[in-house]
Design a protein around this motif. Structure first.
Motif, PDB file in Angstrom:
ATOM      1  N   VAL A 166     -36.373 -19.616   1.563  1.00 10.07           N
ATOM      2  CA  VAL A 166     -35.017 -19.771   2.111  1.00 10.07           C
ATOM      3  C   VAL A 166     -34.465 -21.160   1.774  1.00 10.07           C
ATOM      4  O   VAL A 166     -33.295 -21.308   1.404  1.00 10.07           O
ATOM      5  CB  VAL A 166     -35.035 -19.546   3.635  1.00 10.07           C
ATOM      6  N   PHE A 167     -35.301 -22.181   1.893  1.00 10.50           N
ATOM      7  CA  PHE A 167     -34.867 -23.544   1.572  1.00 10.50           C
ATOM      8  C   PHE A 167     -34.367 -23.638   0.136  1.00 10.50           C
ATOM      9  O   PHE A 167     -33.305 -24.223  -0.129  1.00 10.50           O
ATOM     10  CB  PHE A 167     -36.029 -24.517   1.794  1.00 10.50           C
ATOM     11  N   GLU A 168     -35.113 -23.094  -0.801  1.00  7.28           N
ATOM     12  CA  GLU A 168     -34.714 -23.181  -2.203  1.00  7.28           C
ATOM     13  C   GLU A 168     -33.366 -22.521  -2.435  1.00  7.28           C
ATOM     14  O   GLU A 168     -32.497 -23.065  -3.132  1.00  7.28           O
ATOM     15  CB  GLU A 168     -35.780 -22.527  -3.082  1.00  7.28           C
ATOM     16  N   PHE A 169     -33.176 -21.346  -1.832  1.00  6.42           N
ATOM     17  CA  PHE A 169     -31.910 -20.626  -2.017  1.00  6.42           C
ATOM     18  C   PHE A 169     -30.732 -21.432  -1.474  1.00  6.42           C
ATOM     19  O   PHE A 169     -29.718 -21.628  -2.157  1.00  6.42           O
ATOM     20  CB  PHE A 169     -31.986 -19.261  -1.329  1.00  6.42           C
ATOM     21  N   LEU A 170     -30.847 -21.915  -0.244  1.00  5.57           N
ATOM     22  CA  LEU A 170     -29.742 -22.642   0.371  1.00  5.57           C
ATOM     23  C   LEU A 170     -29.498 -23.983  -0.316  1.00  5.57           C
ATOM     24  O   LEU A 170     -28.352 -24.379  -0.546  1.00  5.57           O
ATOM     25  CB  LEU A 170     -30.034 -22.865   1.858  1.00  5.57           C
ATOM     26  N   ALA A 171     -30.577 -24.680  -0.650  1.00 13.48           N
ATOM     27  CA  ALA A 171     -30.447 -26.008  -1.265  1.00 13.48           C
ATOM     28  C   ALA A 171     -29.708 -25.935  -2.590  1.00 13.48           C
ATOM     29  O   ALA A 171     -28.837 -26.760  -2.887  1.00 13.48           O
ATOM     30  CB  ALA A 171     -31.827 -26.636  -1.448  1.00 13.48           C
ATOM     31  N   GLU A 172     -30.045 -24.960  -3.402  1.00 11.92           N
ATOM     32  CA  GLU A 172     -29.388 -24.857  -4.709  1.00 11.92           C
ATOM     33  C   GLU A 172     -27.991 -24.256  -4.591  1.00 11.92           C
ATOM     34  O   GLU A 172     -27.131 -24.528  -5.422  1.00 11.92           O
ATOM     35  CB  GLU A 172     -30.262 -24.051  -5.658  1.00 11.92           C
ATOM     36  N   SER A 173     -27.753 -23.469  -3.540  1.00 14.23           N
ATOM     37  CA  SER A 173     -26.416 -22.888  -3.352  1.00 14.23           C
ATOM     38  C   SER A 173     -25.367 -23.957  -3.070  1.00 14.23           C
ATOM     39  O   SER A 173     -24.206 -23.815  -3.462  1.00 14.23           O
ATOM     40  CB  SER A 173     -26.435 -21.880  -2.202  1.00 14.23           C
ATOM     41  N   ILE A 174     -25.775 -25.030  -2.392  1.00 18.13           N
ATOM     42  CA  ILE A 174     -24.797 -26.073  -2.044  1.00 18.13           C
ATOM     43  C   ILE A 174     -25.013 -27.355  -2.843  1.00 18.13           C
ATOM     44  O   ILE A 174     -24.379 -28.370  -2.568  1.00 18.13           O
ATOM     45  CB  ILE A 174     -24.862 -26.407  -0.545  1.00 18.13           C
ATOM     46  N   HIS A 175     -25.913 -27.325  -3.842  1.00 21.20           N
ATOM     47  CA  HIS A 175     -26.229 -28.515  -4.640  1.00 21.20           C
ATOM     48  C   HIS A 175     -26.673 -29.661  -3.725  1.00 21.20           C
ATOM     49  O   HIS A 175     -26.117 -30.768  -3.734  1.00 21.20           O
ATOM     50  CB  HIS A 175     -25.032 -28.944  -5.486  1.00 21.20           C
ATOM     51  N   LEU A 176     -27.679 -29.383  -2.935  1.00 22.34           N
ATOM     52  CA  LEU A 176     -28.187 -30.323  -1.938  1.00 22.34           C
ATOM     53  C   LEU A 176     -28.629 -31.631  -2.586  1.00 22.34           C
ATOM     54  O   LEU A 176     -29.218 -31.647  -3.663  1.00 22.34           O
ATOM     55  CB  LEU A 176     -29.375 -29.687  -1.206  1.00 22.34           C
ATOM     56  N   THR A 177     -28.343 -32.745  -1.927  1.00 27.95           N
ATOM     57  CA  THR A 177     -28.855 -34.058  -2.316  1.00 27.95           C
ATOM     58  C   THR A 177     -29.567 -34.659  -1.105  1.00 27.95           C
ATOM     59  O   THR A 177     -29.330 -34.228   0.039  1.00 27.95           O
ATOM     60  CB  THR A 177     -27.732 -35.009  -2.770  1.00 27.95           C
ATOM     61  N   PRO A 178     -30.417 -35.661  -1.310  1.00 25.27           N
ATOM     62  CA  PRO A 178     -31.099 -36.269  -0.158  1.00 25.27           C
ATOM     63  C   PRO A 178     -30.147 -36.844   0.885  1.00 25.27           C
ATOM     64  O   PRO A 178     -30.520 -36.997   2.044  1.00 25.27           O
ATOM     65  CB  PRO A 178     -31.948 -37.374  -0.801  1.00 25.27           C
ATOM     66  N   ASN A 179     -28.923 -37.134   0.483  1.00 29.12           N
ATOM     67  CA  ASN A 179     -27.958 -37.732   1.411  1.00 29.12           C
ATOM     68  C   ASN A 179     -27.125 -36.686   2.146  1.00 29.12           C
ATOM     69  O   ASN A 179     -26.267 -37.034   2.960  1.00 29.12           O
ATOM     70  CB  ASN A 179     -27.032 -38.699   0.672  1.00 29.12           C
ATOM     71  N   SER A 180     -27.335 -35.408   1.854  1.00 29.55           N
ATOM     72  CA  SER A 180     -26.594 -34.348   2.532  1.00 29.55           C
ATOM     73  C   SER A 180     -26.948 -34.318   4.013  1.00 29.55           C
ATOM     74  O   SER A 180     -28.033 -34.731   4.417  1.00 29.55           O
ATOM     75  CB  SER A 180     -26.918 -32.986   1.902  1.00 29.55           C
ATOM     76  N   GLN A 181     -26.009 -33.794   4.809  1.00 29.99           N
ATOM     77  CA  GLN A 181     -26.234 -33.584   6.242  1.00 29.99           C
ATOM     78  C   GLN A 181     -26.387 -32.088   6.478  1.00 29.99           C
ATOM     79  O   GLN A 181     -25.557 -31.295   6.021  1.00 29.99           O
ATOM     80  CB  GLN A 181     -25.059 -34.124   7.051  1.00 29.99           C
ATOM     81  N   VAL A 182     -27.445 -31.691   7.202  1.00 31.05           N
ATOM     82  CA  VAL A 182     -27.756 -30.274   7.394  1.00 31.05           C
ATOM     83  C   VAL A 182     -27.947 -29.996   8.874  1.00 31.05           C
ATOM     84  O   VAL A 182     -28.620 -30.750   9.582  1.00 31.05           O
ATOM     85  CB  VAL A 182     -29.026 -29.868   6.616  1.00 31.05           C
ATOM     86  N   LEU A 183     -27.353 -28.895   9.343  1.00 33.58           N
ATOM     87  CA  LEU A 183     -27.539 -28.420  10.709  1.00 33.58           C
ATOM     88  C   LEU A 183     -28.079 -26.997  10.666  1.00 33.58           C
ATOM     89  O   LEU A 183     -27.486 -26.129  10.029  1.00 33.58           O
ATOM     90  CB  LEU A 183     -26.222 -28.446  11.479  1.00 33.58           C
ATOM     91  N   GLU A 184     -29.208 -26.769  11.354  1.00 37.09           N
ATOM     92  CA  GLU A 184     -29.742 -25.419  11.486  1.00 37.09           C
ATOM     93  C   GLU A 184     -29.567 -24.959  12.927  1.00 37.09           C
ATOM     94  O   GLU A 184     -29.938 -25.667  13.868  1.00 37.09           O
ATOM     95  CB  GLU A 184     -31.223 -25.363  11.108  1.00 37.09           C
ATOM     96  N   ILE A 185     -29.003 -23.770  13.084  1.00 38.97           N
ATOM     97  CA  ILE A 185     -28.846 -23.178  14.407  1.00 38.97           C
ATOM     98  C   ILE A 185     -30.008 -22.219  14.621  1.00 38.97           C
ATOM     99  O   ILE A 185     -30.106 -21.184  13.958  1.00 38.97           O
ATOM    100  CB  ILE A 185     -27.502 -22.434  14.525  1.00 38.97           C
ATOM    101  N   GLY A 186     -30.917 -22.601  15.512  1.00 40.49           N
ATOM    102  CA  GLY A 186     -32.103 -21.794  15.757  1.00 40.49           C
ATOM    103  C   GLY A 186     -33.202 -22.088  14.758  1.00 40.49           C
ATOM    104  O   GLY A 186     -33.607 -21.214  13.993  1.00 40.49           O
TER     105      GLY A 186
END
Length: 340
Positions: A166-186
Motif C-alpha cells: 500500500v505504501f508503494e502505491f500511495l507514495a508513487e501516486s503522489i510523488h512522495l518526497t521526504p518533506n511531504s506531510q502525510v495523515l493516515e485516518i485509522g
C-alpha cells in the motif's frame, strides 16, 4: 647554470639542479593525471544519505526478474507447509498462554491487567510504583502479552506484509518526497504507517486512531522494534474526526483511509472531509479512500458531486492497484482540493 671545469667535466650549479627536479616532478604529475583520466569511470552509485525524490520506491522490472531468478536458481518450490523442528509449531494464542504462565509475577504488568484481575486503582498504583522505582528501565513500560507474541499482526484481515504494498502505491501516486506531510485516518498498528514514518522526515507523519490496543502496539512495540522512535510521528487517539490536535500549521500532501470509512457512519465521514479541506494542500494534495465510497454513492451521483464541490473537493478518478505480494487488486478513490 652549467659550466665546464678546466678538466672538461660539466659542473651543474644548485639552482639549475633544483629547477630540473621540479620540472621532472611536474611532468610526472601530468602524465599520471592523463593516465587516470582516460581510465573508465566507476559505475558504482555514489553514497546517499537517503532516498531522493527521483529514486524509485516500488520494485523495478529488473528487481522482479532478479528475485524470480534467485528463486529458480535455488530450486525453490511451493510445498505443503509441514511443521518441523526449528519452526515454532505453536499458535500465537498458545505462545500467549505460555508467556502468561512463565512471566508471573512480573506478568502483573507485562501481560494485560485483566488477566491478573486487578482493579483500576491497583493497576494505577502498580504502574506508578514501577515507573518511580525504575524510570530509566525500558521494561518499566507496560507491554501487553498480545504484543510480545505479535498477535496484532493478524488483527486487520490482510497479511502484515501488505503494508509495504500500500505504501508503494500511495507514495508513487503522489510523488512522495521526504518533506511531504502525510495523515493516515485509522493507522491501526502501523502496518502501512511504518513505511511512511521510515521514509519521511521526523514529525511529518500524523495518524488518528481510536483503538487502544492498536495504539499500544504502535507505540510500545512497532516503533521501538523498527528503530523509528527518533522519527517522532504524531499519533493521536480519537474517533471524532476532528483534527485540531495536529496543530494549525499542518498542510498535507496526502491523507488516506484504508478500509476505514467502511466502518463509520456517513455523517461522521462528511464531518471529517469538511475538517480536512483546509488542511489539504490545494491542487497538489490528495485524499485516497480504499474499497468503496458508499458515504458518497448513497447520496446519488449529482448530490454527491454537489456536496463535494461545496466543500472545495473534487473526485478525480478510481484507481485499481494490482498487488505485487498477493493475488488480488485493491480499489482506491482519489480526491483533491481544488479551491485555495
Amino acid at each position: 647554470m652549467a659550466v665546464f671545469s678546466s678538466k672538461g667535466v660539466v659542473v651543474i650549479s644548485v639552482p639549475i639542479l633544483v629547477l630540473s627536479v621540479a620540472a621532472a616532478a611536474i611532468l610526472l604529475f601530468l602524465l599520471l593525471s592523463a593516465t587516470f583520466s582516460s581510465s573508465p569511470t566507476c559505475s558504482c552509485p555514489p553514497p546517499t544519505s537517503g532516498i531522493g525524490q527521483s529514486q524509485r520506491i516500488s520494485p523495478s522490472p529488473e528487481d522482479l526478474r532478479w528475485v524470480k531468478a534467485q528463486i529458480d536458481a535455488n530450486g525453490l518450490h511451493m510445498h505443503q507447509n509441514v511443521l518441523r523442528k526449528g519452526i515454532n509449531p505453536r499458535t500465537r494464542q498458545q505462545q500467549l498462554q505460555d508467556l502468561l504462565h512463565s512471566v508471573l509475577p512480573l506478568g502483573l504488568y507485562v501481560s494485560p491487567f485483566r488477566q491478573a484481575g486487578l482493579d483500576d486503582m491497583t493497576q494505577s498504583r502498580f504502574l506508578l510504583f514501577v515507573q518511580v522505582q525504575d524510570a530509566d528501565n525500558h521494561t518499566a513500560l507496560p507491554c501487553p502479552g498480545e504484543l510480545l507474541v505479535e498477535e496484532h499482526h493478524s488483527n486487520y484481515g490482510e497479511p502484515w506484509a501488505g503494508g509495504r504494498d500500500v505504501f508503494e502505491f500511495l507514495a508513487e501516486s503522489i510523488h512522495l518526497t521526504p518533506n511531504s506531510q502525510v495523515l493516515e485516518i485509522g493507522c491501526g498498528t502501523l502496518r502501512v504507517g511504518l513505511h511512511f514514518i521510515r521514509y519521511l522526515n521526523p514529525g511529518h507523519y500524523h495518524c488518528l486512531e481510536r483503538d487502544e490496543l492498536s495504539l499500544m502496539a504502535a507505540l510500545r512495540y512497532e516503533l521501538p522494534s523498527q528503530g523509528l522512535l527518533s522519527k517522532r510521528p504524531l499519533i493521536v487517539r480519537g474517533d471524532d474526526m476532528h483534527f485540531s490536535r495536529f496543530g494549525d500549521d499542518a498542510k498535507y500532501n496526502l491523507t488516506y483511509a484504508s478500509a476505514v470509512f467502511l466502518h463509520m457512519p456517513d455523517k461522521l465521514v462528511w464531518i471529517g472531509l469538511e475538517q480536512l479541506v483546509s488542511r489539504l494542500k490545494p491542487l497538489e494534495g490528495r485524499i485516497f479512500v480504499s474499497h468503496n465510497i458508499k458515504f458518497c454513492s448513497r447520496l446519488g451521483g449529482e448530490e454527491c458531486t454537489k456536496r463535494l464541490n461545496d466543500l472545495g473537493i473534487e473526485f478525480l478518478r478510481k484507481r485499481i492497484h494490482d498487488s505485487l505480494l498477493f493475488n488480488h487488486y485493491e480499489i482506491w478513490f482519489e480526491f483533491r482540493r481544488f479551491k485555495a
